[in-house]
Design a protein around this motif. Structure first.
Motif, PDB file in Angstrom:
ATOM      1  N   GLY A   4       0.917  -1.260  -0.568  1.00  0.00           N
ATOM      2  CA  GLY A   4       0.028  -0.066   0.168  1.00  0.00           C
ATOM      3  C   GLY A   4       0.835   1.332  -0.544  1.00  0.00           C
ATOM      4  N   GLU A   5       1.963   1.103   0.581  1.00  0.00           N
ATOM      5  CA  GLU A   5       3.029   2.293   0.908  1.00  0.00           C
ATOM      6  C   GLU A   5       3.644   2.857  -0.001  1.00  0.00           C
ATOM      7  OE1 GLU A   5       6.725   3.867   3.237  1.00  0.00           O
ATOM      8  OE2 GLU A   5       5.738   1.892   4.154  1.00  0.00           O
ATOM      9  N   LEU A   6       3.888   1.315  -1.090  1.00  0.00           N
ATOM     10  CA  LEU A   6       4.720   1.863  -2.451  1.00  0.00           C
ATOM     11  C   LEU A   6       3.662   2.145  -3.527  1.00  0.00           C
ATOM     12  CD1 LEU A   6       7.412   1.135  -4.622  1.00  0.00           C
ATOM     13  CD2 LEU A   6       6.317  -1.050  -4.534  1.00  0.00           C
ATOM     14  N   ALA A   7       2.575   1.293  -3.389  1.00  0.00           N
ATOM     15  CA  ALA A   7       1.445   1.987  -4.406  1.00  0.00           C
ATOM     16  C   ALA A   7       1.121   3.486  -4.020  1.00  0.00           C
ATOM     17  CB  ALA A   7      -0.023   1.093  -4.471  1.00  0.00           C
ATOM     18  N   ALA A   8       0.991   3.988  -3.253  1.00  0.00           N
ATOM     19  CA  ALA A   8       1.068   5.605  -2.444  1.00  0.00           C
ATOM     20  C   ALA A   8       2.182   6.265  -3.434  1.00  0.00           C
ATOM     21  CB  ALA A   8       0.335   5.507  -1.606  1.00  0.00           C
ATOM     22  N   THR A  13      -1.737   1.648  -7.666  1.00  0.00           N
ATOM     23  CA  THR A  13      -2.677   0.725  -7.243  1.00  0.00           C
ATOM     24  C   THR A  13      -2.039  -0.472  -6.589  1.00  0.00           C
ATOM     25  OG1 THR A  13      -4.072  -0.217  -8.636  1.00  0.00           O
ATOM     26  CG2 THR A  13      -4.308   1.843  -8.460  1.00  0.00           C
ATOM     27  N   THR A  14      -2.306  -0.752  -5.227  1.00  0.00           N
ATOM     28  CA  THR A  14      -1.956  -1.968  -5.732  1.00  0.00           C
ATOM     29  C   THR A  14      -2.892  -3.640  -6.315  1.00  0.00           C
ATOM     30  OG1 THR A  14      -3.901  -2.745  -4.298  1.00  0.00           O
ATOM     31  CG2 THR A  14      -2.107  -2.220  -2.940  1.00  0.00           C
ATOM     32  N   GLY A  34       3.900 -13.258   5.210  1.00  0.00           N
ATOM     33  CA  GLY A  34       3.339 -13.166   3.813  1.00  0.00           C
ATOM     34  C   GLY A  34       3.116 -11.819   3.597  1.00  0.00           C
ATOM     35  N   TYR A  35       3.155 -11.266   3.635  1.00  0.00           N
ATOM     36  CA  TYR A  35       2.638  -9.672   3.502  1.00  0.00           C
ATOM     37  C   TYR A  35       4.456  -9.672   2.341  1.00  0.00           C
ATOM     38  CZ  TYR A  35      -0.293  -8.721   7.569  1.00  0.00           C
ATOM     39  OH  TYR A  35      -1.426  -8.794   8.246  1.00  0.00           O
ATOM     40  N   ARG A  36       3.736  -8.633   1.019  1.00  0.00           N
ATOM     41  CA  ARG A  36       4.827  -8.284   0.735  1.00  0.00           C
ATOM     42  C   ARG A  36       5.472  -7.098   1.008  1.00  0.00           C
ATOM     43  NH1 ARG A  36       0.019  -9.210  -3.255  1.00  0.00           N
ATOM     44  NH2 ARG A  36       0.379 -10.660  -4.945  1.00  0.00           N
ATOM     45  N   THR A  37       7.023  -7.111   0.866  1.00  0.00           N
ATOM     46  CA  THR A  37       7.612  -6.411   0.542  1.00  0.00           C
ATOM     47  C   THR A  37       8.342  -5.341  -0.380  1.00  0.00           C
ATOM     48  OG1 THR A  37       9.182  -5.561   3.289  1.00  0.00           O
ATOM     49  CG2 THR A  37      10.180  -7.790   1.733  1.00  0.00           C
ATOM     50  N   TYR A  38       8.536  -3.914   0.052  1.00  0.00           N
ATOM     51  CA  TYR A  38       9.693  -3.565  -0.808  1.00  0.00           C
ATOM     52  C   TYR A  38      10.366  -2.364  -0.742  1.00  0.00           C
ATOM     53  CZ  TYR A  38       5.861  -5.128  -2.957  1.00  0.00           C
ATOM     54  OH  TYR A  38       4.911  -6.293  -4.287  1.00  0.00           O
ATOM     55  N   ASP A  39      11.222  -2.080  -1.377  1.00  0.00           N
ATOM     56  CA  ASP A  39      12.660  -0.640  -0.708  1.00  0.00           C
ATOM     57  C   ASP A  39      12.646   0.184  -2.182  1.00  0.00           C
ATOM     58  OD1 ASP A  39      13.583  -1.999  -3.317  1.00  0.00           O
ATOM     59  OD2 ASP A  39      15.015  -3.236  -2.051  1.00  0.00           O
TER      60      ASP A  39
END
Length: 137
Positions: A4-8, A13-14, A34-39
Motif C-alpha cells: 500500500g505504501e509503495l502504491a501510494a 494502485t496495489t 506473507g506480506y509483500r515487502t518493497y524497498d
C-alpha cells in the motif's frame, strides 16, 4: 515498505503492483507472515515503468529498462537492450508523425475545397473572412 505504501508513493494502485509482479517486472519478496515487502529500488523500478508508459511505451517495452536497473546500472536506459527499445520507439513515432502529417494535409485540402464550394453557393456572395483566428499551418 508494504504494498500500500509503495502504491501510494508511486502514484498507482496495489492491483497494478500485483499485475507487475505477475508479469515479472516487480520482485515478489515476502515477509515471514506473507506480506509483500518493497524497498527504494522497487520504487525506482516503478518510476521507470510509469515514466515510460506516460511516454507511450507499452508494458513489455519497459522490461529492458527494468532489467537494466536490476542489473545495478544507475539508469534504466544505459543498457544496449534499452537503447534498442528507444530506437524502435523513435522509428514508430516518426512513422506516426508522417501519417499524421499526411492526414493533416488531406484535411487542409478538404477544408479549402469545402470553403470554396460554400462561398460559391452563398446567395449573397462570399462571407467576409476573419483572418485573426486562422492558423498559419
Amino acid at each position: 515498505m508494504r504494498i500500500g505504501e509503495l502504491a501510494a508513493r508511486a502514484g498507482t494502485t496495489t492491483r497494478t503492483l500485483r499485475y507487475y509482479e505477475a508479469r515479472g517486472l516487480l520482485p515478489a519478496r515476502r515477509t515471514g507472515n506473507g506480506y509483500r515487502t518493497y524497498d527504494e529500488d522497487d520504487l525506482r523500478l516503478l518510476t521507470q515503468i510509469r515514466t515510460l508508459q506516460d511516454f507511450g511505451f507499452d508494458l513489455e517495452e519497459t522490461r529492458p529498462f527494468v532489467e537494466c536497473l536490476r542489473a545495478g546500472h544507475p539508469e534504466g536506459d544505459s543498457c544496449p537492450a534499452s537503447l534498442a527499445v528507444y530506437r524502435r520507439k523513435l522509428d514508430e513515432l516518426d512513422a506516426l508523425l508522417g501519417q499524421l502529417s499526411a492526414v493533416r494535409d488531406t484535411v487542409a485540402r478538404q477544408l479549402a475545397r469545402a470553403e470554396l464550394a460554400a462561398e460559391a453557393e452563398a446567395p449573397d456572395g462570399p462571407e467576409p473572412r476573419c483572418e485573426l483566428g486562422r492558423h498559419p499551418w
